[in-house]
Enzyme design. Structure first.
Site, PDB file in Angstrom:
ATOM      1  N   GLY A 127       0.839  -1.199   0.000  1.00 31.67           N
ATOM      2  CA  GLY A 127       0.000   0.000   0.000  1.00 31.67           C
ATOM      3  C   GLY A 127       0.865   1.236   0.000  1.00 31.67           C
ATOM      4  O   GLY A 127       2.066   1.149   0.282  1.00 31.67           O
TER       5      GLY A 127
ATOM      6  N   CYS B 103       5.311  -6.121   1.151  1.00 32.83           N
ATOM      7  CA  CYS B 103       5.656  -4.696   1.013  1.00 32.83           C
ATOM      8  C   CYS B 103       5.151  -3.918   2.226  1.00 32.83           C
ATOM      9  O   CYS B 103       5.670  -4.076   3.321  1.00 32.83           O
ATOM     10  CB  CYS B 103       5.139  -4.162  -0.314  1.00 32.83           C
ATOM     11  SG  CYS B 103       5.866  -2.590  -0.738  1.00 32.83           S
ATOM     12  N   TYR B 104       4.083  -3.101   2.090  1.00 35.63           N
ATOM     13  CA  TYR B 104       3.564  -2.408   3.277  1.00 35.63           C
ATOM     14  C   TYR B 104       3.146  -3.431   4.337  1.00 35.63           C
ATOM     15  O   TYR B 104       3.341  -3.226   5.539  1.00 35.63           O
ATOM     16  CB  TYR B 104       2.379  -1.511   2.885  1.00 35.63           C
ATOM     17  CG  TYR B 104       1.710  -0.842   4.069  1.00 35.63           C
ATOM     18  CD1 TYR B 104       2.217   0.328   4.612  1.00 35.63           C
ATOM     19  CD2 TYR B 104       0.586  -1.403   4.672  1.00 35.63           C
ATOM     20  CE1 TYR B 104       1.622   0.928   5.717  1.00 35.63           C
ATOM     21  CE2 TYR B 104      -0.015  -0.816   5.776  1.00 35.63           C
ATOM     22  CZ  TYR B 104       0.508   0.353   6.293  1.00 35.63           C
ATOM     23  OH  TYR B 104      -0.074   0.941   7.381  1.00 35.63           O
TER      24      TYR B 104
ATOM     25  N   HIS C  67       7.551  -8.051  -4.280  1.00 36.11           N
ATOM     26  CA  HIS C  67       6.185  -8.433  -4.657  1.00 36.11           C
ATOM     27  C   HIS C  67       6.177  -9.793  -5.346  1.00 36.11           C
ATOM     28  O   HIS C  67       6.490  -9.879  -6.535  1.00 36.11           O
ATOM     29  CB  HIS C  67       5.591  -7.376  -5.596  1.00 36.11           C
ATOM     30  CG  HIS C  67       5.262  -6.104  -4.886  1.00 36.11           C
ATOM     31  ND1 HIS C  67       4.045  -5.868  -4.290  1.00 36.11           N
ATOM     32  CD2 HIS C  67       6.013  -5.001  -4.640  1.00 36.11           C
ATOM     33  CE1 HIS C  67       4.048  -4.687  -3.719  1.00 36.11           C
ATOM     34  NE2 HIS C  67       5.227  -4.129  -3.915  1.00 36.11           N
TER      35      HIS C  67
ATOM     36  N   GLU D 199       3.592 -11.401  -6.188  1.00 43.93           N
ATOM     37  CA  GLU D 199       2.393 -11.542  -7.022  1.00 43.93           C
ATOM     38  C   GLU D 199       2.581 -11.006  -8.436  1.00 43.93           C
ATOM     39  O   GLU D 199       1.810 -11.331  -9.321  1.00 43.93           O
ATOM     40  CB  GLU D 199       1.199 -10.834  -6.340  1.00 43.93           C
ATOM     41  CG  GLU D 199       1.256  -9.307  -6.277  1.00 43.93           C
ATOM     42  CD  GLU D 199       2.109  -8.752  -5.140  1.00 43.93           C
ATOM     43  OE1 GLU D 199       3.031  -9.464  -4.688  1.00 43.93           O
ATOM     44  OE2 GLU D 199       1.884  -7.599  -4.731  1.00 43.93           O
TER      45      GLU D 199
ATOM     46  N   ASP E  11     -12.051  -5.921 -23.654  1.00 40.64           N
ATOM     47  CA  ASP E  11     -12.865  -5.877 -22.435  1.00 40.64           C
ATOM     48  C   ASP E  11     -14.346  -5.639 -22.742  1.00 40.64           C
ATOM     49  O   ASP E  11     -15.214  -6.364 -22.258  1.00 40.64           O
ATOM     50  CB  ASP E  11     -12.367  -4.767 -21.495  1.00 40.64           C
ATOM     51  CG  ASP E  11     -10.883  -4.902 -21.206  1.00 40.64           C
ATOM     52  OD1 ASP E  11     -10.362  -6.013 -21.371  1.00 40.64           O
ATOM     53  OD2 ASP E  11     -10.255  -3.895 -20.822  1.00 40.64           O
TER      54      ASP E  11
ATOM     55  N   LYS F  45      -6.743  -8.504 -17.477  1.00 43.13           N
ATOM     56  CA  LYS F  45      -6.838  -8.667 -18.931  1.00 43.13           C
ATOM     57  C   LYS F  45      -6.704 -10.124 -19.375  1.00 43.13           C
ATOM     58  O   LYS F  45      -7.498 -10.601 -20.187  1.00 43.13           O
ATOM     59  CB  LYS F  45      -5.748  -7.800 -19.561  1.00 43.13           C
ATOM     60  CG  LYS F  45      -5.750  -7.726 -21.041  1.00 43.13           C
ATOM     61  CD  LYS F  45      -6.954  -6.980 -21.547  1.00 43.13           C
ATOM     62  CE  LYS F  45      -6.712  -5.663 -22.126  1.00 43.13           C
ATOM     63  NZ  LYS F  45      -7.756  -4.720 -22.139  1.00 43.13           N
TER      64      LYS F  45
END
Ligand code: XMP
Length: 599
Positions: A51, A78-79, A165, A167, A223, A369
């Site tokens: 964050g 992270c945060y 990160h 992810e 999309d 996406k």
């Protein structure tokens, strides 16, 4: 009931964590730090996201102490890593050097959460603060050159913290780390798949729409097309109407191509409207990208309202359908605690009002996406439609930089000291572009490097420059000049360059050449997206084109693509032959620190 609970503390990547867990076949759910305490039943693991806040900010999100007595494994990212340290008796400080993008991780202990990864791995970071002392009971399990506590663990309590990160797709070992947490540490079982997800999405659409009908503004992009077809399947085609609006910011021949594709699919319930004049008027004389984006977003709504009126659609019978995907929401700063990166056209205030009134349907809003592409494939949409490069809603308007005052490139001592040993020259261009640094939006000057070295060297220099030289977030180098005699020292950023049909046509010409060149060289599949940007930097009488081919899987992080140099040399030579183009540049910045689009 979902097994992994993700605490959203405002990071750009929170939903990406959820999606990585879905990829493992495990259901996950997102909550906020305020609701966390009430959502712990049956949860097998908690992940606290990154964050933009600092743990020392008075209003920063916190984890209630009771969560630590629930004896559930916790992974802080992270945060979240800093918050774990702060809450459990460690120390967090602003880092000496900020780290954005690719970093080399040295693993000290690859048991538990880091099990199965190598001693040295490339990971992605985006942070300012760092943990400088681990809490009692924790071990340091990995470090980077600038961050001595890049990962920590307390295996007794099953608490883990990662400054990097796992992810993001560019952290190559990330899926192993997440798998370790989900299966080895939390002992989750598989309970999620795409077929079930499509059924869930259709059931949600039916529930939300009830007896009403849905009006979609289709752009021909992935999309809105997938959202449109999903609704047509869920509600029946007679209850779904499509309108295609030509904003004037479309690519060359795009409208004709879209019309042909929709007709080939047998969709006749689509109206076509030319609103290019309205859109151009809305942005006339405006250079600031956020103002441009908001004006365009509002114009979309004006056009939508007038279409609904023209078609005689009473608002109580109709909902507005949108193909919004998750990155549009998070980067518009609409997720709690998240910072505004840029306002996406389908997230302006007026749309938010409609959302609050329950009049908007966004079936894809928590997806990325490539998940949307998977759904498109599962719905039987043609490959060239599903694999299309993404194109932003505001179209070429966000790829045409504007200027108000006349300015010139500037030399800079800090820049020169980094590049001079490679025989390069560097300038700051007083042209600003958007970036995302430490989960915050940045709007900073562009750095221009002279020609002369190989792409990987430019790439390495780009990271060094942005980490070390204040107020920069994007680096480009010169691919070609109209004539070798034209000197950058004499370059001018022309004043009063706004969005006009002439500039847009020039950009369309250059963009079309790039697209055709890429297809002819069979390189379309090698890049994820290829923005082509026009900027009012002039060497003679024309302007400048910048090429931004990138690799990504979800738009949340991206690497600049390394296209073959002979291809780039020929393409840039051909671009310089276009009347009105003086210079061609190549963007070698990753995301973070720069965003994919320049505005
Ligand atoms: P950035 O530039 O934020 O872009 O790294 C991430 C992805 O989103 C696209 N993009 C948009 N798409 N409306 C959209 O529908 C917008 O306003 C918008 N702005 C950026 C961008 O092309 C990239 O794929």
């Amino acid at each position: 009931m979902s097994q992994i609970l993700i605490v959203n503390v405002g990071g750009q990547y929170c939903h990406l964590i959820a999606r990585r867990i879905r990829e493992l076949g495990v259901q996950s759910r997102i909550c906020t730090s305020e609701t966390l305490e009430n959502e712990l039943a049956e949860v097998k693991g908690i992940i606290i996201s990154g964050g933009p806040s600092s743990v020392y900010d008075p209003d920063s999100p916190v984890v209630p102490p009771s969560v630590f007595s629930a004896k559930i494994p916790i992974l802080g990212i992270c945060y979240g890593h800093q918050l774990l340290a702060h809450n459990l008796g460690g120390t967090v400080r602003p880092g000496k050097l900020r780290e954005y993008g690719e970093t080399s991780l040295t693993v000290i202990d690859n048991d538990s959460i880091l099990c199965g990864i190598r001693k040295n791995e490339i990971v992605w970071m985006s942070h300012g603060d760092e943990v400088v002392k681990v809490p009692p009971g924790f071990q340091v399990i990995a470090r980077t050159e600038n961050c001595p506590i890049a990962a920590m663990s307390n295996t007794d309590q099953k608490y883990f913290g990662l400054q990097f990160h796992p992810e993001v797709s560019h952290t190559l070992c990330g899926s192993i780390v997440i798998k370790n947490f989900v299966f080895n540490i939390c002992k989750c079982s598989k309970d999620w798949d795409m077929g079930g997800e499509i059924l869930r999405l259709k059931a949600d659409i039916q529930k939300q729409v009830g007896q009403r009908k849905v009006l979609f503004f289709v752009s021909g992009g992935v999309d809105s097309t997938v959202a449109f077809s999903l609704c047509a399947e869920a509600l029946g085609p007679e209850r779904v109407l499509g309108v295609f609006v030509d904003t004037g910011f479309m690519r060359k021949d795009e409208r004709e191509e879209i019309e042909a594709t929709f007709l080939a699919k047998g969709w006749h319930n689509i109206h076509y409207i030319d609103a290019s004049k309205t859109f151009l008027e809305a942005v006339s004389g405006i250079a600031d990208p956020e103002k441009k984006r908001k004006r365009i977003g509002n114009s979309f709504l004006d056009v939508q309202r007038s279409v609904m009126k023209q078609l005689g659609l009473g608002s109580s019978d109709w909902m507005l359908g949108q193909g919004t995907i998750y990155p549009d929401t998070i980067e518009s700063g609409k997720a709690k605690f998240a910072s505004l990166i840029k306002t996406h056209h389908n997230r302006v205030e007026l749309i938010d009002n409609l959302i609050r009134q329950g009049l908007v349907l966004e079936p894809l809003k928590s997806l990325y996406k490539d998940e949307v592409r998977d759904i498109g494939r599962a719905l039987g949409l043609p490959g060239d439609m599903v694999n299309k490069h993404p194109f932003p809603g505001p179209g070429l308007s966000v790829r045409c930089l504007c200027s108000e005052e006349e300015t010139r490139p500037k030399s800079d001592h800090a820049l020169s000291s980094i590049v001079s040993r490679y025989g390069l020259k560097a300038w700051r261009l007083p042209l600003f572009t958007v970036g995302v640094q430490g989960d915050y939006r940045s709007y900073r000057e562009l750095v221009l490097l002279s020609e002369g070295v190989e792409l990987p060297v430019y790439s390495m220099l780009a990271s060094q420059i942005i980490n070390k030289v204040a107020q920069t977030n994007r680096v480009v180098f010169i691919l070609a000049r109209k004539s070798p005699h034209l000197n950058i020292e004499n370059a001018i950023i022309r004043p009063n360059r706004f969005l006009t049909m002439d500039r847009l046509d020039l950009l369309r010409e250059a963009d079309d050449l790039c697209r055709k060149f890429l297809e002819a060289a069979d390189l379309s599949g090698e890049v994820w997206q290829f923005p082509v940007i026009l900027l009012p930097l002039s060497l003679e009488s024309g302007e400048t084109i910048a090429l931004r081919p990138i690799l990504s899987s979800d738009a949340m992080t991206a690497k600049h693509a390394e296209l073959p140099m002979d291809f780039l040399a020929e393409l840039s030579r051909r671009l310089c032959e276009i009347k009105g183009i003086d210079l061609v540049l190549y963007d070698v910045t990753n995301k973070p620190p720069a965003t994919i689009e320049w505005e």
